[in-house]
Design a protein around this motif. Structure first.
Motif, PDB file in Angstrom:
ATOM      1  N   PHE A 205       2.896   1.742  -3.574  1.00 34.02           N
ATOM      2  CA  PHE A 205       2.062   2.142  -4.708  1.00 34.02           C
ATOM      3  C   PHE A 205       1.032   3.199  -4.328  1.00 34.02           C
ATOM      4  N   GLY A 206       1.095   3.667  -3.076  1.00 31.55           N
ATOM      5  CA  GLY A 206       0.029   4.530  -2.579  1.00 31.55           C
ATOM      6  C   GLY A 206       0.113   5.988  -3.006  1.00 31.55           C
TER       7      GLY A 206
ATOM      8  N   LEU B   1       0.840  -1.202   0.000  1.00 31.23           N
ATOM      9  CA  LEU B   1       0.000   0.000   0.000  1.00 31.23           C
ATOM     10  C   LEU B   1       0.877   1.254   0.000  1.00 31.23           C
TER      11      LEU B   1
ATOM     12  N   PHE C 292       3.658   6.545  -9.226  1.00 28.16           N
ATOM     13  CA  PHE C 292       4.659   5.488  -9.109  1.00 28.16           C
ATOM     14  C   PHE C 292       4.162   4.222  -9.801  1.00 28.16           C
TER      15      PHE C 292
END
Lengths: 342, 483
Positions: free
Chosen positions: B115-116, B112, B481
């Motif tokens: 990639f958050g 999380l 990202f």
């Protein structure tokens, strides 16, 4: 309630969770060369990054299902853990190597903008994603099929004992199922041509899987099947065909549910065929490991049961949240330029 | 070498290697979470840049900690199956708890977090790294509870019917007195590593970027890392002191081995250095502090510390008492030719642990002093400080573990099971050799890749600030990202 039986079932659930969840990220990794092939080098690279980003937030958590299955086996059935892990010595070593190079690939591939660097890590990801599910399939199938185990519960065979036709077939089945599941996952999570390609690929992969699964599960059923294991075999087959049908008409969510149920029902078949043993012996003067003789003490099982009851829902809740948070479909347009580290 | 020896080497190599990365992961996750929280609170660009920069270094390290950890969980069954059979009823539970409570938390929230950026709410995003940190700390708790059982078995009974040790009191296992002091000692050590790593990296960049706009950024990182490392090192010393006394009580042999003290002595001295064979014949202490060993072990400068020769006999009696109590079935598990560990190994690793620990403390204090106000240290020697800062506490951790684990030998579970009875009977020496060669080559190759990548990212420094609020949010916009 019979806690030994509960833990036998829970370990089955953990394996089912593992093959359903890591199954799709194995499949995506293994399909990189096929679905990651675009019109030119730039497009190919973007497609690969779409695929890897789709599994990016999830693969590490998925792998914990394997660690939890291992830890739960150790805690609930120490004899089973001891016999199984020492019997599958070299295959497990290979599984570990496969997981290591694959994980490193997933984590390091994007860290340098260098074509050779990426190609090497791609090889690691692909090889690991093929080898790991295959070997895990070989190991699990051997567990159900039975192995030479002596009266002291020690494995007396060799590497070649493990490479029997049924086990190899089991390995191929788990691999094929992961590929199908992975293709359906890509179709579900992406947009554009990559989604179309994945959908088209899922059908032949699924048919091969169906063929392999019927033979493997049928063979295991004839060896040690019960009414229950035959029922889950039917569920696995029906779910796979249903999933392929849904995929063919573009209902990717249902298709993914179908292949997920196939994975879970396959593991259920294995465990139902295994019951009441946990590792049957094929030696005449040997002794089978059973749910009863391999398990931990009632106190350990009780403590573990409480932990599972309290914490599993929490784990499922936050795991579910990550799938919700990253629910958006990805396409090549979503991929930013690579980091410029030489 | 037989399968037992190779399996021991394999455990030593894979575990020491794994634990190079573990303290960095535990310590750095807290520092990164702190930077991220400050960014969310203040929205000052420097915190965003520090979060991203140290977050990347953290992830490069995390990758190796993760993969080498999987090997550990499998290894008990693969190489030590008789250990797994004999104490699995007790030892397995903390491992299962670790997976269920810690690994899921750590892995899921790390996904999380990675990639958050722009995809999960800001506060939850920062909280994710704190949850990763919580996962690492919980993981440490459970695995140390398992290890503390091996140092000081409590909460079990021997079941003659099943012929194995079984759990009698889980709470006693989780609150083992060895555990209660080992856990804070290990966690403080990990903060020391995390803080010193951030400090060392930032110190090197601070000197490189002296006079540029980035100078304040790296100064802040040096100060944050330095304070963490310094405070943590004080915690390490404090908990280590208590640990020494508990060790003297539950494993007197280990304390005697740490000083190579052969004869029982009142007011036993502690030698900082020595030359000689350490076999009790003619060891020559070079620098000796009178009474210090007694103080470390008993809290009293005049206290009595038992010597190795007497302890050999008392361990033999302890083994006999175990047999008297549980019956002849347990006899093979507790019999050994010698009840003493390898003395020079215990002696030197104990000193190296303490030496590198105190060195880290000194490096942190010196760096904080040299960067006070708006100072930037200029002397070339500071490059050496920057390089030593991450290495020194990592080495202290390694030597501490080598001391703890080898100092317990010949026991795998103290007073209950010897290491020689723990090995897998069905695994051949060839198989163990093969796997050891595979792990060693693979680990060595990965270490080279890891260190190169780490240094590449250090040299690159923190990226320029691009306000994430300016990022496109329409449906087809590129992600902030992606892999």
């Amino acid at each position: 309630m019979d806690l030994q039986l509960v833990w036998f079932g829970l370990i089955g659930l953990l394996w089912a969770g593992y093959l359903v969840l890591e199954g799709f990220d194995f499949g995506v990794g293994a399909l990189l060369p096929r679905l990651g092939r675009g019109t030119d080098a730039v497009d190919s690279e973007k497609r690969r990054r779409v695929m890897l980003t789709a599994i990016g937030p999830h693969w590490d958590g998925n792998e914990v299902w394997l660690l939890t299955a291992g830890g739960a086996t150790f805690a609930a059935f120490p004899e089973w853990y001891a016999t199984m892990f020492s019997a599958f010595y070299l295959p497990l070593l290979l599984v570990l190597v496969a997981l290591i190079v694959r994980n490193m690939g997933l984590e390091y591939r994007h860290k340098r903008d260098d074509a050779q660097w990426r190609r090497r890590w791609d090889t690691a990801i692909i090889a690991g994603s093929v080898l790991a599910p295959f070997l895990i399939g070989v190991a699990l199938t051997n567990v159900v099929r039975g192995l030479p185990i002596d009266a002291d519960l020690e494995f007396t065979g060799s590497l070649f004992t493990l490479l029997n036709p049924l086990a190899l077939l089991g390995g191929a089945t788990v691999l094929a199922l992961s590929l199908t599941h992975g293709a359906v996952f890509v179709a579900l999570k992406t947009t554009g041509t990559i989604r179309e390609d994945a959908r088209r690929l899922a059908t032949p992969l699924g048919l091969v899987t169906a063929g392999l699964a019927v033979v493997t599960l049928g063979w295991l059923g004839l060896l040690s099947g019960s009414v229950w294991s035959w029922s889950t075999t039917v569920v696995a087959a029906a779910a796979l065909l249903g999933g392929l049908g849904a995929n063919a008409v573009g209902r990717e969510g249902w298709a993914f549910a179908g292949t997920a149920v196939t994975g879970a029902a396959t593991v259920a078949t294995y465990f139902l065929a295994l019951h009441p043993d946990v590792m049957p012996t094929t030696s005449a003067d040997g002794r089978s490991l059973t749910i009863a003789n391999a398990s931990s003490s009632p106190m350990t099982l009780e403590i573990m049961t409480w932990a599972a009851v309290v914490f599993t829902p929490v784990v499922l809740l936050y795991t579910g949240y990550t799938y919700y948070a990253f629910r958006k479909r990805l396409g090549t347009q979503h991929i930013p330029d690579a980091v410029a580290v030489k | 070498m037989d399968a037992l020896d190779v399996a021991r080497w394999q455990f030593a190599i894979t575990t020491v290697y794994h634990f190079l990365f573990v303290p960095v992961t535990i310590g750095m996750s807290a520092v990164v979470a702190y930077f991220h929280t400050q960014w969310v609170r203040t929205h000052r660009p420097e915190y965003y840049r520090l979060t991203k920069f140290f977050g990347k270094l953290f992830l490069i390290n995390f990758a190796l900690g993760l993969v080498t950890g999987i090997v550990q969980e499998f290894q008990f069954g693969m190489n030590w199956s008789d250990y797994s059979r004999f104490v699995g009823d007790i030892f397995g539970a903390p491992l299962a708890f670790e997976a269920l409570l810690a690994f899921f938390l750590e892995s899921t929230f790390l996904g999380l977090w990675i990639f958050g950026w722009g995809r999960v709410p800001e506060r939850l995003h920062a909280a994710s790294m704190w949850l990763v940190h919580l996962g690492t700390v919980l993981s440490a708790y459970f695995i140390l509870a398992a290890n503390s059982f091996m140092q000081n078995p409590v909460g079990f009974r021997f079941n003659p019917e099943t012929g194995r040790a079984e759990m009698a009191d889980f709470l006693a296992i989780l609150t083992n007195k060895v555990q209660l002091v080992t856990f804070p000692h290990v966690i403080f050590s990990a903060y020391m590593v995390g803080g010193a790593t951030v400090m060392g990296v930032a110190l090197w960049l601070l000197r490189r970027e002296r006079g540029t706009d980035d100078e304040p950024l790296y100064r802040r990182a040096v100060r944050v890392g330095g304070v963490v490392a310094l405070v943590a090192s004080l915690g390490v010393v404090g908990t280590g002191d208590v640990q020494g006394k508990i060790m003297t009580e539950v494993q007197p042999m280990k304390m005697a081995a740490a000083e190579a003290l052969y004869d029982t002595t009142d007011g036993a001295p502690f030698s900082v250095l020595s030359i000689g064979s350490l076999d009790g014949s003619e060891a020559t202490r070079v620098i000796e502090v009178p009474g210090l060993l007694s103080f470390l072990g008993t809290g009293d400068w005049e206290g009595r510390v038992e010597g190795i020769d007497d302890l050999r006999e008392s361990e033999r009696e302890m083994a006999q008492r175990v047999v008297d109590r549980y019956g002849a079935d347990i006899a093979p598990y507790v019999q050994a030719d010698s009840y003493a560990p390898v003395i020079p190994l215990a002696y030197w690793t104990f000193r190296l642990m303490m030496g590198f620990g105190f060195l880290t403390m000194a490096l942190a204090a010196a760096s904080l002093w040299a960067t006070r106000g708006r100072r930037v240290p200029v002397s070339r020697w500071w490059t050496l400080v920057a390089v030593l800062a991450p290495l020194s506490p990592v080495l202290a951790n390694s030597f501490g573990w080598i001391f703890t684990e080898t100092g317990r030998q010949p026991w795998v579970v103290y007073g209950l099971m010897t290491t020689q009875t723990a090995v897998s009977p069905s695994v051949s020496v060839g198989e163990v050799w093969f796997s050891m060669v595979v792990y060693t080559l693979l680990y060595a190759a990965l270490a080279v890749v890891e260190v190169k990548l780490f240094l590449t990212y250090v040299r690159k420094g923190a990226e320029e600030f691009v306000d994430p609020a300016d990022h496109d949010t329409h449906d087809d916009a590129p992600l902030q990202f992606a892999y």
